[in-house]
Scaffold this motif. Structure first.
Motif, PDB file in Angstrom:
ATOM      1  N   ILE A 213       0.837  -1.199   0.000  1.00 45.82           N
ATOM      2  CA  ILE A 213       0.000   0.000   0.000  1.00 45.82           C
ATOM      3  C   ILE A 213       0.875   1.253   0.000  1.00 45.82           C
ATOM      4  CG2 ILE A 213      -1.666   1.356   1.357  1.00 45.82           C
ATOM      5  CD1 ILE A 213      -2.748  -1.310   2.425  1.00 45.82           C
ATOM      6  N   THR A 214       0.475   2.218  -0.817  1.00 43.94           N
ATOM      7  CA  THR A 214       1.045   3.560  -0.758  1.00 43.94           C
ATOM      8  C   THR A 214      -0.033   4.487  -0.212  1.00 43.94           C
ATOM      9  OG1 THR A 214       2.562   3.202  -2.606  1.00 43.94           O
ATOM     10  CG2 THR A 214       2.008   5.476  -2.065  1.00 43.94           C
ATOM     11  N   LEU A 215       0.256   5.107   0.908  1.00 43.78           N
ATOM     12  CA  LEU A 215      -0.705   5.990   1.574  1.00 43.78           C
ATOM     13  C   LEU A 215      -0.253   7.431   1.409  1.00 43.78           C
ATOM     14  CD1 LEU A 215      -3.090   6.607   3.464  1.00 43.78           C
ATOM     15  CD2 LEU A 215      -1.580   6.093   5.403  1.00 43.78           C
ATOM     16  N   VAL A 216      -1.061   8.236   0.708  1.00 44.75           N
ATOM     17  CA  VAL A 216      -0.753   9.649   0.479  1.00 44.75           C
ATOM     18  C   VAL A 216      -1.585  10.478   1.456  1.00 44.75           C
ATOM     19  CG1 VAL A 216      -0.712  11.527  -1.201  1.00 44.75           C
ATOM     20  CG2 VAL A 216      -0.288   9.171  -1.955  1.00 44.75           C
ATOM     21  N   LEU A 217      -0.883  11.245   2.294  1.00 46.79           N
ATOM     22  CA  LEU A 217      -1.549  12.045   3.326  1.00 46.79           C
ATOM     23  C   LEU A 217      -1.110  13.500   3.198  1.00 46.79           C
ATOM     24  CD1 LEU A 217      -1.278   9.568   6.290  1.00 46.79           C
ATOM     25  CD2 LEU A 217      -3.359  10.789   5.706  1.00 46.79           C
ATOM     26  N   PRO A 218      -1.795  14.269   2.353  1.00 49.27           N
ATOM     27  CA  PRO A 218      -1.467  15.693   2.232  1.00 49.27           C
ATOM     28  C   PRO A 218      -1.654  16.421   3.562  1.00 49.27           C
ATOM     29  CG  PRO A 218      -2.919  14.978   0.453  1.00 49.27           C
ATOM     30  CD  PRO A 218      -2.879  13.869   1.444  1.00 49.27           C
ATOM     31  N   HIS A 219      -0.710  17.304   3.861  1.00 52.54           N
ATOM     32  CA  HIS A 219      -0.783  18.215   5.003  1.00 52.54           C
ATOM     33  C   HIS A 219      -0.634  17.529   6.357  1.00 52.54           C
ATOM     34  CE1 HIS A 219      -1.890  21.303   2.145  1.00 52.54           C
ATOM     35  NE2 HIS A 219      -2.839  20.513   1.683  1.00 52.54           N
ATOM     36  N   LEU A 220      -0.112  16.288   6.382  1.00 57.54           N
ATOM     37  CA  LEU A 220       0.223  15.694   7.673  1.00 57.54           C
ATOM     38  C   LEU A 220       1.536  16.267   8.212  1.00 57.54           C
ATOM     39  CD1 LEU A 220      -0.515  13.757   9.915  1.00 57.54           C
ATOM     40  CD2 LEU A 220       0.601  11.918   8.660  1.00 57.54           C
ATOM     41  N   LEU A 221       2.354  16.846   7.333  1.00 54.62           N
ATOM     42  CA  LEU A 221       3.528  17.581   7.797  1.00 54.62           C
ATOM     43  C   LEU A 221       3.084  18.995   8.165  1.00 54.62           C
ATOM     44  CD1 LEU A 221       6.246  16.616   5.134  1.00 54.62           C
ATOM     45  CD2 LEU A 221       5.853  15.566   7.381  1.00 54.62           C
ATOM     46  N   PRO A 222       3.159  19.372   9.423  1.00 56.30           N
ATOM     47  CA  PRO A 222       2.779  20.745   9.785  1.00 56.30           C
ATOM     48  C   PRO A 222       3.825  21.737   9.296  1.00 56.30           C
ATOM     49  CG  PRO A 222       3.571  19.555  11.713  1.00 56.30           C
ATOM     50  CD  PRO A 222       3.536  18.563  10.593  1.00 56.30           C
ATOM     51  N   LEU A 223       3.426  22.975   9.132  1.00 62.62           N
ATOM     52  CA  LEU A 223       4.367  24.005   8.712  1.00 62.62           C
ATOM     53  C   LEU A 223       5.450  24.170   9.777  1.00 62.62           C
ATOM     54  CD1 LEU A 223       1.912  26.653   7.213  1.00 62.62           C
ATOM     55  CD2 LEU A 223       3.343  25.008   5.994  1.00 62.62           C
ATOM     56  N   PRO A 224       6.694  24.439   9.358  1.00 63.11           N
ATOM     57  CA  PRO A 224       7.828  24.444  10.291  1.00 63.11           C
ATOM     58  C   PRO A 224       7.640  25.310  11.527  1.00 63.11           C
ATOM     59  CG  PRO A 224       8.605  24.576   8.030  1.00 63.11           C
ATOM     60  CD  PRO A 224       7.112  24.687   7.971  1.00 63.11           C
ATOM     61  N   GLU A 225       7.009  26.471  11.375  1.00 58.59           N
ATOM     62  CA  GLU A 225       6.884  27.374  12.514  1.00 58.59           C
ATOM     63  C   GLU A 225       5.928  26.840  13.590  1.00 58.59           C
ATOM     64  OE1 GLU A 225       4.481  29.379   9.100  1.00 58.59           O
ATOM     65  OE2 GLU A 225       6.177  27.984   9.340  1.00 58.59           O
ATOM     66  N   PHE A 226       5.047  25.907  13.212  1.00 52.84           N
ATOM     67  CA  PHE A 226       4.100  25.346  14.173  1.00 52.84           C
ATOM     68  C   PHE A 226       4.444  23.915  14.573  1.00 52.84           C
ATOM     69  CE2 PHE A 226       1.631  28.231  11.371  1.00 52.84           C
ATOM     70  CZ  PHE A 226       1.300  29.198  12.313  1.00 52.84           C
ATOM     71  N   ALA A 227       5.324  23.268  13.821  1.00 51.69           N
ATOM     72  CA  ALA A 227       5.544  21.834  13.956  1.00 51.69           C
ATOM     73  C   ALA A 227       5.954  21.389  15.367  1.00 51.69           C
ATOM     74  CB  ALA A 227       6.570  21.368  12.921  1.00 51.69           C
ATOM     75  N   PRO A 228       6.940  22.003  16.026  1.00 50.86           N
ATOM     76  CA  PRO A 228       7.343  21.482  17.341  1.00 50.86           C
ATOM     77  C   PRO A 228       6.200  21.436  18.350  1.00 50.86           C
ATOM     78  CG  PRO A 228       8.998  23.000  16.492  1.00 50.86           C
ATOM     79  CD  PRO A 228       7.806  23.116  15.589  1.00 50.86           C
ATOM     80  N   ASP A 229       5.408  22.503  18.435  1.00 49.49           N
ATOM     81  CA  ASP A 229       4.302  22.528  19.392  1.00 49.49           C
ATOM     82  C   ASP A 229       3.224  21.511  19.037  1.00 49.49           C
ATOM     83  OD1 ASP A 229       5.509  24.524  20.878  1.00 49.49           O
ATOM     84  OD2 ASP A 229       4.458  26.139  19.836  1.00 49.49           O
ATOM     85  N   LEU A 230       2.929  21.375  17.747  1.00 52.23           N
ATOM     86  CA  LEU A 230       1.886  20.439  17.330  1.00 52.23           C
ATOM     87  C   LEU A 230       2.315  18.993  17.573  1.00 52.23           C
ATOM     88  CD1 LEU A 230       0.763  22.132  13.989  1.00 52.23           C
ATOM     89  CD2 LEU A 230      -0.555  21.976  16.108  1.00 52.23           C
ATOM     90  N   VAL A 231       3.548  18.679  17.289  1.00 52.71           N
ATOM     91  CA  VAL A 231       4.039  17.317  17.494  1.00 52.71           C
ATOM     92  C   VAL A 231       4.016  16.958  18.977  1.00 52.71           C
ATOM     93  CG1 VAL A 231       6.122  15.876  17.386  1.00 52.71           C
ATOM     94  CG2 VAL A 231       5.363  17.150  15.373  1.00 52.71           C
ATOM     95  N   ARG A 232       4.358  17.917  19.830  1.00 52.72           N
ATOM     96  CA  ARG A 232       4.300  17.646  21.279  1.00 52.72           C
ATOM     97  C   ARG A 232       2.867  17.387  21.733  1.00 52.72           C
ATOM     98  NH1 ARG A 232       8.550  21.496  21.688  1.00 52.72           N
ATOM     99  NH2 ARG A 232       7.050  23.219  21.877  1.00 52.72           N
ATOM    100  N   ALA A 233       1.900  17.998  21.075  1.00 46.01           N
ATOM    101  CA  ALA A 233       0.498  17.853  21.484  1.00 46.01           C
ATOM    102  C   ALA A 233      -0.130  16.551  20.979  1.00 46.01           C
ATOM    103  CB  ALA A 233      -0.314  19.046  20.981  1.00 46.01           C
ATOM    104  N   LEU A 234       0.472  15.933  19.986  1.00 49.67           N
ATOM    105  CA  LEU A 234      -0.098  14.719  19.391  1.00 49.67           C
ATOM    106  C   LEU A 234       0.152  13.490  20.265  1.00 49.67           C
ATOM    107  CD1 LEU A 234       0.647  14.831  15.545  1.00 49.67           C
ATOM    108  CD2 LEU A 234      -1.596  14.686  16.638  1.00 49.67           C
ATOM    109  N   GLN A 235      -0.865  12.642  20.368  1.00 46.74           N
ATOM    110  CA  GLN A 235      -0.730  11.347  21.023  1.00 46.74           C
ATOM    111  C   GLN A 235      -1.023  10.278  19.967  1.00 46.74           C
ATOM    112  OE1 GLN A 235       0.316  11.051  24.241  1.00 46.74           O
ATOM    113  NE2 GLN A 235       0.491  13.294  24.223  1.00 46.74           N
ATOM    114  N   ALA A 236      -0.006   9.901  19.221  1.00 42.27           N
ATOM    115  CA  ALA A 236      -0.198   8.995  18.082  1.00 42.27           C
ATOM    116  C   ALA A 236       0.923   7.969  18.027  1.00 42.27           C
ATOM    117  CB  ALA A 236      -0.272   9.801  16.788  1.00 42.27           C
ATOM    118  N   PRO A 237       0.946   6.995  18.956  1.00 45.46           N
ATOM    119  CA  PRO A 237       2.047   6.024  19.017  1.00 45.46           C
ATOM    120  C   PRO A 237       2.143   5.127  17.788  1.00 45.46           C
ATOM    121  CG  PRO A 237       0.271   5.424  20.533  1.00 45.46           C
ATOM    122  CD  PRO A 237      -0.020   6.805  20.061  1.00 45.46           C
TER     123      PRO A 237
END
Length: 338
Positions: A4-28
């Protein structure tokens, strides 16, 4: 067993927001899929690109980029049961353009909310204006039409999601025939200005349909190489899809067969920079998509998974297998989203 190839547009957050958003995610489960891999690579978007990174990737993967630019129109027409014959066709999207003091901006087409009867009525108003200058117009759905213009093939246009929320000055179609396109655009705009559809929409405080966007030129013989299953996708991607999922629960059926799976439910929130909604949607994907995928990998029902993630700024690809998921010494982390 499937690949399977899974294409997920916009799952990469923009760099200026990425650190805070990644810390908030609970996705093991997503963390495991991104960390325990056989290979991964990342590339940055070119500033002059007129398609988003995942759109360029999709065009290449489906063999719909003959000259290096996405050429989706003819293949999308076939998905709507239309015959592109031997001409050059463009995708046409009715749109709302906002005029500000210093610039104009096109709204995200997802916010237009154009109903089928509205789209058909506006199409019928535009069609004679197109046909009287030898440009046949065909109807796909309320927000996806097609215009034949064999001599407009060298007009430089951009995809609607590339343009959404941006200064239109940077994306005005250019080329030897761009003036003819702008003239047609003006005539259609005048026909729509007092149209009953727009009068009714404005009475309901809905955005008026005051422009159309032209893009995706393709020769009639262009056909996609590969099958697509899509969820929450624009009309042109749904037209390229052999299978369409109406909910995240429906996606589980696609895990049993080879192919490309396009999941587009993050686009609306990411393009609007609505990161609270984006976080909620990623958490839903963790439960409904990443966890089942991880289980299918570990159990051997999926032999190889390729993740294609994007933002407006770049693209990241990850490849993982059941064997890679056994790399217990690699601590799962979401840092690769940053």
């Amino acid at each position: 067993m499937s690949q399977i190839t899974l294409v997920l547009p916009h799952l990469l957050p923009l760099p200026e927001f990425a650190p805070d958003l990644v810390r908030a995610l609970q996705a093991p489960m997503l963390a495991s899929l991104l960390t325990r891999t056989n290979a991964h690579e990342r590339s940055m978007a070119v500033d002059t690109a007129r398609a988003l990174p995942h759109e360029q990737w999709l065009a290449r993967a489906l063999g719909l980029a003959p000259d290096g630019e996405p050429a989706f129109a003819a293949a999308a027409m076939r998905g709507f049961g239309l015959d592109p014959e031997d001409g050059t066709w463009f995708i046409v999207n009715p749109a709302h353009v906002q005029i500000a003091r210093s610039h104009s901006m096109m709204a995200d087409l997802r916010h237009l909310g154009l109903l089928e009867d509205e789209g058909r009525a506006l199409f019928e108003a535009a069609r004679p204006l197109c046909e009287e200058i030898g440009r046949p117009l065909r109807y796909g759905d309320a927000q996806t039409w097609f215009l034949r213009a064999d001599d407009w093939g060298h007009i430089d246009t951009a995809t609607p999601d590339t343009v959404a929320g941006m200064d239109l000055t940077d994306f005005v179609p250019r080329g030897p025939r761009a003036l003819a396109y702008r003239k047609l655009q003006n005539e259609v705009q005048m026909a729509w200005y007092t149209h009953p559809v727009n009068a009714a929409r404005e009475a309901k405080r809905l955005p008026a349909v005051n422009a159309f966007w032209l893009w995706g030129a393709a020769a009639g013989g262009t056909r996609p190489a590969g099958e697509v299953t899509s969820f929450k996708a624009p009309g042109w991607i749904r037209a390229l899809s052999q299978r369409k999922a109406d909910s995240l629960d429906d996606i589980k059926g696609a895990l049993a067969q080879d192919g490309l799976l396009y999941v587009g439910n993050l686009a609306d929130s990411a393009l609007a920079a609505d990161w609270g909604t984006w976080l909620h949607q990623v958490q839903q994907l963790e439960d409904k998509l990443f966890a089942p995928l991880h289980a299918a990998l570990v159990q051997g029902r999926v032999t190889k998974l390729r993740l294609v993630l994007s933002s407006r700024d770049g693209l990241a690809e990850f490849t993982t297998t059941a064997m890679a998921q056994r790399k217990f010494w690699r601590r799962p982390t979401l840092d690769r989203l940053i």
